[in-house]
Structure formats: C-alpha cells, structure tokens
Design a protein around this motif. Structure first.
Motif, PDB file in Angstrom:
ATOM      1  N   TRP A 145     -12.396  -2.858   5.350  1.00 31.75           N
ATOM      2  CA  TRP A 145     -13.795  -2.958   5.785  1.00 31.75           C
ATOM      3  C   TRP A 145     -14.032  -4.287   6.503  1.00 31.75           C
ATOM      4  N   PHE A 146     -13.344  -5.354   6.055  1.00 28.62           N
ATOM      5  CA  PHE A 146     -13.531  -6.690   6.607  1.00 28.62           C
ATOM      6  C   PHE A 146     -12.567  -7.006   7.747  1.00 28.62           C
ATOM      7  N   SER A 147     -11.646  -6.120   8.015  1.00 30.27           N
ATOM      8  CA  SER A 147     -10.692  -6.324   9.100  1.00 30.27           C
ATOM      9  C   SER A 147     -11.267  -5.714  10.374  1.00 30.27           C
ATOM     10  N   PRO A 148     -11.471  -6.537  11.415  1.00 31.74           N
ATOM     11  CA  PRO A 148     -12.124  -6.018  12.615  1.00 31.74           C
ATOM     12  C   PRO A 148     -11.338  -4.916  13.324  1.00 31.74           C
ATOM     13  N   SER A 149     -10.022  -4.892  13.133  1.00 31.45           N
ATOM     14  CA  SER A 149      -9.231  -3.893  13.846  1.00 31.45           C
ATOM     15  C   SER A 149      -8.915  -2.668  12.990  1.00 31.45           C
ATOM     16  N   ARG A 150      -9.477  -2.585  11.792  1.00 33.82           N
ATOM     17  CA  ARG A 150      -9.220  -1.455  10.904  1.00 33.82           C
ATOM     18  C   ARG A 150     -10.521  -0.761  10.549  1.00 33.82           C
ATOM     19  N   THR A 151     -10.422   0.484  10.163  1.00 33.75           N
ATOM     20  CA  THR A 151     -11.601   1.227   9.730  1.00 33.75           C
ATOM     21  C   THR A 151     -11.345   1.815   8.346  1.00 33.75           C
ATOM     22  N   VAL A 152     -12.408   1.971   7.597  1.00 33.05           N
ATOM     23  CA  VAL A 152     -12.318   2.589   6.279  1.00 33.05           C
ATOM     24  C   VAL A 152     -12.457   4.087   6.474  1.00 33.05           C
ATOM     25  N   ASP A 153     -11.502   4.818   5.948  1.00 32.12           N
ATOM     26  CA  ASP A 153     -11.493   6.269   6.111  1.00 32.12           C
ATOM     27  C   ASP A 153     -11.373   6.917   4.730  1.00 32.12           C
ATOM     28  N   PRO A 154     -12.320   7.755   4.360  1.00 33.03           N
ATOM     29  CA  PRO A 154     -12.251   8.416   3.052  1.00 33.03           C
ATOM     30  C   PRO A 154     -10.966   9.230   2.858  1.00 33.03           C
ATOM     31  N   MET A 155     -10.417   9.784   3.935  1.00 34.02           N
ATOM     32  CA  MET A 155      -9.168  10.539   3.820  1.00 34.02           C
ATOM     33  C   MET A 155      -7.999   9.620   3.458  1.00 34.02           C
ATOM     34  N   ASP A 156      -8.020   8.392   3.992  1.00 28.02           N
ATOM     35  CA  ASP A 156      -6.991   7.419   3.616  1.00 28.02           C
ATOM     36  C   ASP A 156      -7.084   7.112   2.124  1.00 28.02           C
ATOM     37  N   PHE A 157      -8.301   6.935   1.654  1.00 30.21           N
ATOM     38  CA  PHE A 157      -8.525   6.657   0.235  1.00 30.21           C
ATOM     39  C   PHE A 157      -7.999   7.809  -0.613  1.00 30.21           C
ATOM     40  N   LEU A 158      -8.294   9.042  -0.202  1.00 28.20           N
ATOM     41  CA  LEU A 158      -7.826  10.221  -0.921  1.00 28.20           C
ATOM     42  C   LEU A 158      -6.295  10.301  -0.904  1.00 28.20           C
ATOM     43  N   ALA A 159      -5.686   9.975   0.231  1.00 32.23           N
ATOM     44  CA  ALA A 159      -4.217   9.965   0.318  1.00 32.23           C
ATOM     45  C   ALA A 159      -3.630   8.886  -0.582  1.00 32.23           C
ATOM     46  N   ASN A 160      -4.285   7.729  -0.644  1.00 31.14           N
ATOM     47  CA  ASN A 160      -3.827   6.651  -1.528  1.00 31.14           C
ATOM     48  C   ASN A 160      -3.864   7.093  -2.990  1.00 31.14           C
ATOM     49  N   ILE A 161      -4.962   7.684  -3.412  1.00 36.79           N
ATOM     50  CA  ILE A 161      -5.109   8.134  -4.799  1.00 36.79           C
ATOM     51  C   ILE A 161      -4.098   9.234  -5.112  1.00 36.79           C
ATOM     52  N   ASN A 172       1.927   4.606  -1.597  1.00 38.39           N
ATOM     53  CA  ASN A 172       1.423   4.479  -2.971  1.00 38.39           C
ATOM     54  C   ASN A 172       2.423   4.997  -3.996  1.00 38.39           C
ATOM     55  N   VAL A 173       3.176   6.031  -3.663  1.00 37.55           N
ATOM     56  CA  VAL A 173       4.246   6.495  -4.557  1.00 37.55           C
ATOM     57  C   VAL A 173       5.265   5.375  -4.740  1.00 37.55           C
ATOM     58  N   LEU A 174       5.685   4.765  -3.629  1.00 41.32           N
ATOM     59  CA  LEU A 174       6.677   3.692  -3.691  1.00 41.32           C
ATOM     60  C   LEU A 174       6.145   2.471  -4.439  1.00 41.32           C
ATOM     61  N   LEU A 175       4.881   2.144  -4.227  1.00 36.65           N
ATOM     62  CA  LEU A 175       4.289   1.012  -4.945  1.00 36.65           C
ATOM     63  C   LEU A 175       4.275   1.277  -6.454  1.00 36.65           C
ATOM     64  N   CYS A 176       3.955   2.495  -6.833  1.00 33.07           N
ATOM     65  CA  CYS A 176       3.934   2.876  -8.245  1.00 33.07           C
ATOM     66  C   CYS A 176       5.342   2.756  -8.847  1.00 33.07           C
ATOM     67  N   LEU A 177       6.337   3.272  -8.144  1.00 38.41           N
ATOM     68  CA  LEU A 177       7.713   3.186  -8.639  1.00 38.41           C
ATOM     69  C   LEU A 177       8.172   1.735  -8.713  1.00 38.41           C
ATOM     70  N   SER A 178       7.767   0.931  -7.745  1.00 35.65           N
ATOM     71  CA  SER A 178       8.126  -0.480  -7.735  1.00 35.65           C
ATOM     72  C   SER A 178       7.531  -1.206  -8.941  1.00 35.65           C
ATOM     73  N   LEU A 179       6.280  -0.925  -9.241  1.00 35.35           N
ATOM     74  CA  LEU A 179       5.649  -1.536 -10.414  1.00 35.35           C
ATOM     75  C   LEU A 179       6.342  -1.080 -11.692  1.00 35.35           C
ATOM     76  N   PHE A 180       6.695   0.184 -11.751  1.00 32.60           N
ATOM     77  CA  PHE A 180       7.391   0.712 -12.924  1.00 32.60           C
ATOM     78  C   PHE A 180       8.705  -0.034 -13.167  1.00 32.60           C
ATOM     79  N   VAL A 181       9.457  -0.296 -12.103  1.00 30.73           N
ATOM     80  CA  VAL A 181      10.707  -1.050 -12.237  1.00 30.73           C
ATOM     81  C   VAL A 181      10.411  -2.475 -12.701  1.00 30.73           C
ATOM     82  N   ALA A 182       9.370  -3.073 -12.159  1.00 32.31           N
ATOM     83  CA  ALA A 182       9.043  -4.466 -12.496  1.00 32.31           C
ATOM     84  C   ALA A 182       8.629  -4.635 -13.951  1.00 32.31           C
TER      85      ALA A 182
END
Length: 142
Positions: free
Chosen positions: A91-107, A55-65
């Motif tokens: 949530w819709f991907s059968p091989s993935r799970t939604v994890d609140p900690m992942d969401f917190l890490a993303n934010i 998410n840090v890299l995505l933010c920097l990438s958008l900033f450059v764009a």
C-alpha cells in the motif's frame, strides 16, 4: 537413517544454518513482494501462482528453522502477520498495488504450506534434541 537425521538436527551448526536460511527466505520474500513492479509480465507463470508458491516455500523454510519446536498453530500465528503485512506494505510502495486476489493467493499458499508441514511433522521422528530458536526455546529433558 533416523539416527543420522536426529544427529544432524541436533548439531548446532545445522541450527544456525536453519535460522539463516529462514532469514534469507524472509528477505527474498519481502524483496520480491516490494520491488518495483515490472510493466509487462514477461514471465509465463501466473503471478497468483507465484504468490502461493512463495508462501508455501516461506512456510517450509520456517518449519526447517524451528523444526518441531513450534506447533502448526504457532507456525500459523507467525506466518499470518507476514502474509498480511507484505500486502499492507505494498500500500505504501508507489510502484505496487494492493490486490485482494494476491492476498487470497498468499493465504492459500500459507495454508497449503501448513498442510505440507503437518504431513512432514506427523511422519518424522519426534525424538529430536531440544534447541533454541528465535521464537521458542524447547524445554530440556529431565
């Protein structure tokens, strides 16, 4: 040196590459988040750190764009649905799970990225040429 940077940022080819790199970064971000999860984590880096760094890299990438055409608040408003959306899509991907900690890490990663962008934004010349981006067209000087 500042004139060189300004001239580079004004160049139309740079603008095209800036947008292409963000499209590539966004594609890689979603691919990494939605690809089937491997059974055992063979890597030595904690997945939560990877979420944050992505998410840090995505933010920097958008900033450059969209260099100096969107405010920090506008960057936040563009990145927030992406950050939330990637976890919801899992949530819709059968091989993935939604994890609140992942969401917190993303934010957290997004907020750290915005802090970095704020620092870069505050310390770089503001006399860049107006240009068009996917989200905003800066006004022409009169």
């Amino acid at each position: 040196m500042q004139a060189l940077v300004r001239n580079l940022l004004r160049h139309q080819l740079f603008q095209i590459f800036a947008k292409l790199q963000f499209a590539l970064a966004l594609s890689l971000y979603f691919w990494a988040a939605l690809k089937p999860a491997s059974g055992a984590s063979g890597g030595s880096i904690d997945p939560l750190i990877l979420h944050g760094l992505g998410n840090v890299l995505l933010c920097l990438s958008l900033f450059v764009a969209v260099y100096k055409t969107l405010s920090i608040r506008q960057l936040f408003l563009v990145l927030l649905p992406i950050t939330i959306g990637v976890e919801l899509l899992q949530w819709f991907s059968p091989s993935r799970t939604v994890d609140p900690m992942d969401f917190l890490a993303n934010i957290t990663g997004m907020l750290l990225g915005l802090i970095l962008v704020s620092i870069i934004h505050a310390t770089t010349p503001s006399h860049t040429a107006p240009h068009t981006c996917l989200l905003y067209t800066s006004p022409s000087p009169r």
